[in-house]
Design an enzyme around this catalytic site. Sequence first.
Site, short mmCIF file in Angstrom:
data_model
loop_
_atom_site.label_atom_id
_atom_site.label_comp_id
_atom_site.label_asym_id
_atom_site.label_seq_id
_atom_site.Cartn_x
_atom_site.Cartn_y
_atom_site.Cartn_z
N ALA B 117 32.80 7.08 -14.88
CA ALA B 117 32.20 6.09 -14.48
C ALA B 117 31.63 6.05 -13.10
CB ALA B 117 32.92 4.62 -14.73
N GLY B 121 26.64 3.33 -11.41
CA GLY B 121 25.25 2.89 -11.77
C GLY B 121 25.16 2.70 -13.38
N GLU B 140 37.80 6.44 -14.33
CA GLU B 140 37.28 7.54 -13.49
C GLU B 140 38.43 8.35 -13.04
OE1 GLU B 140 34.75 8.69 -12.09
OE2 GLU B 140 35.95 10.21 -11.08
N ARG B 145 37.27 8.37 -6.07
CA ARG B 145 35.84 7.81 -6.23
C ARG B 145 35.94 6.42 -6.64
NH1 ARG B 145 31.58 11.27 -7.65
NH2 ARG B 145 31.18 10.38 -9.70
N CYS B 255 23.87 16.13 -16.01
CA CYS B 255 22.48 16.52 -15.11
C CYS B 255 22.39 18.01 -14.74
CB CYS B 255 22.77 15.56 -13.74
SG CYS B 255 23.98 16.10 -12.97
#
Lengths: 156, 327
Positions: B117, B121, B140, B145, B255
């Site tokens: 996560a 965002g 996470e 983070r 990504c």
Amino acid sequence: MRRALSDFEPHPHPDLIWGWLEARFGIPPSVFAGHRLWRRGASPSIWIAAATATPPPLDLESFGMLLSRKPPPHAKPTSVFLQRFGDAATLSVVRLDAAAARRFLSRAAQPIEAAGLSRGYCVARGPMGVLGCGFFDGARLLSETPKFWRAGLDLG
Amino acid sequence: MIDLSCQAGVDQLRRYAPLVDDLDAFLAAAARPLDKVAWLNPLKGDVGETEALLRARCPAMIPLGWAPNAWRLPDAPQPGAWIEHLMGRLYIQEAAALWAGLLVGARPGERVLDMCASPGGKAAQIAVAMADQGTLIANERSRGRLSALRRTLDRLGVTCAAIHQGDGARLRLSEGSFDRVLVDAPCTCEGNRRPPPRPDPRLDITPPPALRATAPIDLEAQARFRASICQVQRALLRRAVRLTRPGGVILYATCTYAPEENEATLSAIPIEDAVITPIEAPEGLHVSPGVPTWGGQVYRPDVVHAARLWPHHNDTGGFFAARLIRL
């Protein structure tokens, strides 16, 4: 392996918290109709979460949003809580113009004219809405916003 | 990880020539600066009022078009430093990542898991889609983070989320207990390397004014990293499928362009466990289908229902998303 169970449980005295929010800030309990209060193990902290949310059986970092680290009468609302719910406040609200709002976010103490405002925690409101939690010491407004907020913020 | 600040790094993207319609346009877009995009948060103030504040900050703002309440911000190098941002009235996100958050399709009252996560965002987008009602578990793996995740959800005013630190592939939760699971998997991030529109003045660095001609590239290290991250991706997706109820949705996203990390990962899921369903792109967003073969590998046939975003089609980062339905 560590036993993975959430230690969040429904707060045993929600009316005490709702009553404090109404008495100090004038926020009626009806504002929180869709939310519940939680506590975490033996910690005095108070958490607010959507009423439809349930903590999963995991060792959680957080559940919902931290409302205050201490219970009344020593409670201090977190700035994120006031940003979300402080619009409904009618008491202990300090209205700041743009320059004063920038000073507040830079965590600088500033003298304020505050007729009728009693010493204690207050809702600091800027032109764009609630900024966070402040403390009125009888003459000055002190910023109780997190220190990390200031880093990287463009206050020019 | 590919370094797009050097020519050699950009040249590495040439491996995708068989997949892309216009290689030169792709390579040029991959190295071109990318404008920031903001979406407006209905949990913090009136969206119309926030739009007016945003317009005052950035008169050149342009509607993203294919996503509601989302705007490109030309000439806005550091919107993250605005007071409006601190107040959680908007979130700055790469446009392609923003699309993935929408694809989850979360609804109020559901039980949703975001496996990877941080920085939060997409988790915040999910919470907004849920109208902050229901339960969102934002997991996470990296302890370092977690603070970014917590700060994002706090700043955006989310109260329906539980944050947990742990390996998503080993989450000890009841199987079939989620309506939706997002696997925004760790990857080689090839699509997320476009430079910002101008150097962030808060950073004490001076990026090179133009692409360097050469740079040392450790191809073996890159290959090892890709192989290891593929194992992580498969483990996450397998667990996500098991945690989703029959009829529930799993959104797998990366990504990166690499089929090894996308179509191959999807093909590690037995067809009898989950099917990949077509993704309908919103009007104005150009998507390319998943590829059935790559490098001699033949993937499960329904990978063609997945979607790949190339940077030259929509002026976004690169992205890949697949929507699976648990059987």
